[in-house]
Design an enzyme around this catalytic site. Structure first.
Site, PDB file in Angstrom:
ATOM      1  CG  ASP A  36      -9.929 -21.622  26.547  1.00 17.68           C
ATOM      2  OD1 ASP A  36     -10.465 -20.935  26.712  1.00 17.68           O
ATOM      3  OD2 ASP A  36     -10.410 -22.454  25.169  1.00 17.68           O
ATOM      4  CG  ASP A  51      -6.088 -13.469  26.531  1.00 16.70           C
ATOM      5  OD1 ASP A  51      -7.337 -13.405  25.537  1.00 16.70           O
ATOM      6  OD2 ASP A  51      -6.335 -12.756  28.277  1.00 16.70           O
ATOM      7  CE1 TYR A 143     -21.767 -13.786  21.533  1.00 13.40           C
ATOM      8  CE2 TYR A 143     -24.138 -13.861  20.906  1.00 13.40           C
ATOM      9  CZ  TYR A 143     -22.729 -14.871  21.309  1.00 13.40           C
ATOM     10  OH  TYR A 143     -22.598 -15.860  21.178  1.00 13.40           O
ATOM     11  CE  LYS A 147     -19.939 -14.839  18.886  1.00  8.09           C
ATOM     12  NZ  LYS A 147     -19.309 -15.798  18.294  1.00  8.09           N
ATOM     13  CB  THR A 178     -22.357 -24.175  26.134  1.00  7.76           C
ATOM     14  OG1 THR A 178     -22.398 -22.483  26.043  1.00  7.76           O
ATOM     15  CG2 THR A 178     -22.512 -25.041  24.360  1.00  7.76           C
TER      16      THR A 178
END
Ligand code: NAD
Length: 243
Positions: A36, A51, A143, A147, A178
């Site tokens: 991460d 990154d 987004y 996806k 989350t």
């Protein structure tokens, strides 16, 4: 201990779903390389901060995980970036970020990982896509499109690399409790706890998913129990399918 002796790379390991995947893999005997932007606070055999917009970092990541752990058997492309708004309110930076994290990074990581997984006797890649990549929701054009690209890439790689012993599948969650979801509520001026509870009352199962609900499905796809699955898109949508 389904994963005893297996070595896994997990991206987005500091996030909600990523942390749950790392914890469950670890609890079931896997050695885990976690990546991460900030890996402090993650418990895993190897921490590989970086990154995912850095192409060279992505290209080298599977090899670095294998070097740290010994083999590479499982890769979970979980990291994701969400950009909000319709196309007319979407900037060049949003486009570059969404494509880099949600599409290019998994592409580069899979490209580097598949030959290593094959050389180590076969294994599994699990991509975390989204049900919004299959049936778009409003105001998240990039987004949803990225996806959708990841879902398609998963289906293509599942076909193309089945013969090499690398299974490639995707989990497509709906809403999950989350930081990604909660930050969206906060940005709209809503209290995240209240908004999550309200949203939960609108779905057939009576609550939205917790990260562990998604991690369990990812682990199934990574496990030998899914040995006959490849190129599949697994929706985890609390009975809320709209088609
Ligand atoms: P999260 O924001 O908690 O975690 C995402 C992680 O990805 C973070 O730890 C972040 O640091 C990491 N990441 C983002 N950009 C990065 C970069 N450039 N380099 C390295 N790491 C980077 O979100 P989450 O909900 O746990 O998301 C995990 C996956 O699940 C994502 O791919 C997301 O799109 C997908 N998903 C989430 C939901 C939801 O409702 N939360 C629904 C469907 C799909």
């Amino acid at each position: 201990m389904r994963f005893a002796g297996r070595c896994a790379l997990v991206t987005g390991a500091a996030g909600g779903i990523g942390a749950a995947i790392v914890a469950l893999l670890w609890a079931e005997g896997a050695a885990v390389a976690a990546t991460d932007r900030d890996t402090r606070g993650i418990t895993a055999e190897a921490l590989l901060p970086g990154d995912l917009r850095d192409r060279a970092f992505c290209d080298a990541l599977p090899g670095a995980a294998r070097e740290a752990l010994g083999t590479l058997d499982i890769v979970v492309n979980n990291a994701g970036a969400i950009t909000r708004g319709p196309v007319t309110r979407t900037g060049d930076d949003d486009f570059a970020l969404s494509m880099a994290v949600n599409v290019e990074a998994p592409f580069r990581i899979c490209r580097a990982a598949i030959p290593l997984i094959a050389a180590d006797g076969g294994g599994a890649i699990v991509n975390i896509a989204s049900c919004w990549g299959l049936r778009p929701g409003p105001n998240h054009a990039l987004y949803c499109a990225t996806k959708a690209a990841l879902a398609s890439l998963t289906q293509c790689m599942g076909l193309d690399h089945a013969g090499e012993g690398a299974r490639v599948n995707a989990v497509c969650p709906n809403e999950v409790n989350t930081p990604m979801l909660r930050s969206g509520f906060a940005r709209r001026g809503l209290d995240p706890d209240t908004a999550v509870a309200d949203l939960g009352r609108t779905v057939p199962l009576g609550r939205i998913a917790e990260p562990e609900d998604i991690a369990e499905v990812a682990l199934f796809l990574a496990s030998d129990a899914a040995r006959y699955d490849t190129g599949a898109l697994y929706e985890v949508t609390e009975g809320n399918r709209s088609d």
